[in-house]
Design an enzyme around this catalytic site. Structure first.
Site, short mmCIF file in Angstrom:
data_model
loop_
_atom_site.label_atom_id
_atom_site.label_comp_id
_atom_site.label_asym_id
_atom_site.label_seq_id
_atom_site.Cartn_x
_atom_site.Cartn_y
_atom_site.Cartn_z
N GLU A 294 3.88 3.78 6.40
CA GLU A 294 2.57 2.82 6.11
C GLU A 294 1.69 3.60 5.35
O GLU A 294 1.47 5.01 5.45
CB GLU A 294 1.92 2.92 7.55
N GLY B 170 0.79 -1.34 -0.08
CA GLY B 170 0.17 -0.10 0.07
C GLY B 170 0.86 1.30 -0.11
O GLY B 170 0.31 2.44 -0.44
N GLY C 155 -4.33 -1.26 13.79
CA GLY C 155 -3.13 -1.05 14.30
C GLY C 155 -2.40 -2.43 14.65
O GLY C 155 -1.31 -2.41 15.01
N ASP D 108 -5.09 1.08 10.74
CA ASP D 108 -6.40 0.68 10.96
C ASP D 108 -6.64 0.32 12.26
O ASP D 108 -6.92 0.97 13.03
CB ASP D 108 -7.06 -0.24 10.05
P1 IMP Z 1 -4.06 -2.66 10.39
O1 IMP Z 1 -3.15 -3.75 10.92
O2 IMP Z 1 -5.66 -3.20 10.78
O3 IMP Z 1 -3.86 -1.34 11.23
O4 IMP Z 1 -4.18 -2.67 8.83
C1 IMP Z 1 -3.10 -2.33 8.13
C2 IMP Z 1 -3.47 -2.64 6.72
O5 IMP Z 1 -4.90 -2.98 6.47
C3 IMP Z 1 -3.14 -1.63 5.92
O6 IMP Z 1 -1.78 -1.45 5.58
C4 IMP Z 1 -3.94 -1.86 4.69
O7 IMP Z 1 -3.27 -2.32 3.75
C5 IMP Z 1 -5.19 -2.44 5.21
N1 IMP Z 1 -6.19 -1.51 5.39
C6 IMP Z 1 -6.91 -1.10 6.50
N2 IMP Z 1 -7.96 -0.17 6.09
C7 IMP Z 1 -7.74 -0.14 4.93
C8 IMP Z 1 -8.89 0.60 3.85
O8 IMP Z 1 -9.78 1.64 4.52
N3 IMP Z 1 -8.63 0.65 2.62
C9 IMP Z 1 -7.57 -0.41 2.24
N4 IMP Z 1 -6.90 -1.00 2.87
C10 IMP Z 1 -7.15 -0.85 4.37
#
Ligand code: IMP
Length: 179
Positions: free
Chosen positions: A102, A48, A108, A106
């Site tokens: 990053e 991303g 985390g 989201d």
């Molecule tokens: P986390 O571990 O929940 O913080 O998520 C991290 C990863 O989830 C990010 O690096 C994204 O690849 C993916 N992600 C989280 N939210 C979104 C979104 O709204 N759109 C697209 N990808 C997301």
């Protein structure tokens, strides 16, 4: 384009390209000031962050080292815990100033699980730069040292972010339309 359709979902523009570029430049200026006279290592987390990284580093006024990693999450065989490791991490982190790049924080979970592994390699410092943060969704105490935009807890695509593999190429960020 103010609206796009990806697979079965409709998205509308939320942050346009100009707004993103301006903020990314501001972050680069701030980071350059904070790291003046040093050579930090930018660890860009794929997939991303590829556009965020490309735009950010072009505005830096310091000489960075840039490397790309993928984070893989897996379940341990003998425990219920999840582990997050870096694929492609080929730089020695000992004594380095590391800046993680990053696209979005989201829940985390990803960063929270990965940070201890990073610390094991004894970098001098670790900071996080993320373009987006969904504070309502985040479940861990993470310090986001450089933050582009705080956004609502809605799914977004574009500028590197995808929906099931679609939509990464756009230079704006689009939010899911929920009717
Ligand atoms: P986390 O571990 O929940 O913080 O998520 C991290 C990863 O989830 C990010 O690096 C994204 O690849 C993916 N992600 C989280 N939210 C979104 C979104 O709204 N759109 C697209 N990808 C997301």
């Amino acid at each position: 384009m103010s609206r796009i359709r990806l697979l079965d979902k409709e998205f509308e523009v939320y942050l346009d390209a100009r707004t993103i570029q301006q903020r990314v430049q501001e972050l680069a200026i701030q980071i350059s000031a904070d790291y003046m006279g040093t050579r930090p290592l930018f660890l860009s987390i794929l997939n991303g962050s590829f556009l965020f990284t490309a735009d950010l580093v072009r505005h830096l006024t310091i000489d960075p080292e840039i490397s790309f990693i993928k984070l893989a999450s897996y379940k341990g065989m003998r425990s219920t815990g999840r582990y997050t490791t870096a694929i492609g991490l080929d730089v020695d982190l000992l004594g380095r100033d590391v800046i993680l790049l990053e696209d979005i924080v989201d829940t985390g979970n990803t960063l929270f699980q990965f940070l201890p592994h990073l610390q094991q390699q004894q970098p001098r410092s670790v900071r996080i730069a993320t373009l987006l943060h969904k504070p309502e969704a985040t479940q861990h105490p993470l310090t986001l040292d450089y933050l582009g935009f705080s956004i609502p807890n809605k799914f977004v695509v574009g500028y590197g972010l995808d929906y099931d593999g679609w939509g990464r190429q756009y230079d704006s960020i689009y939010q899911l339309v929920t009717e």
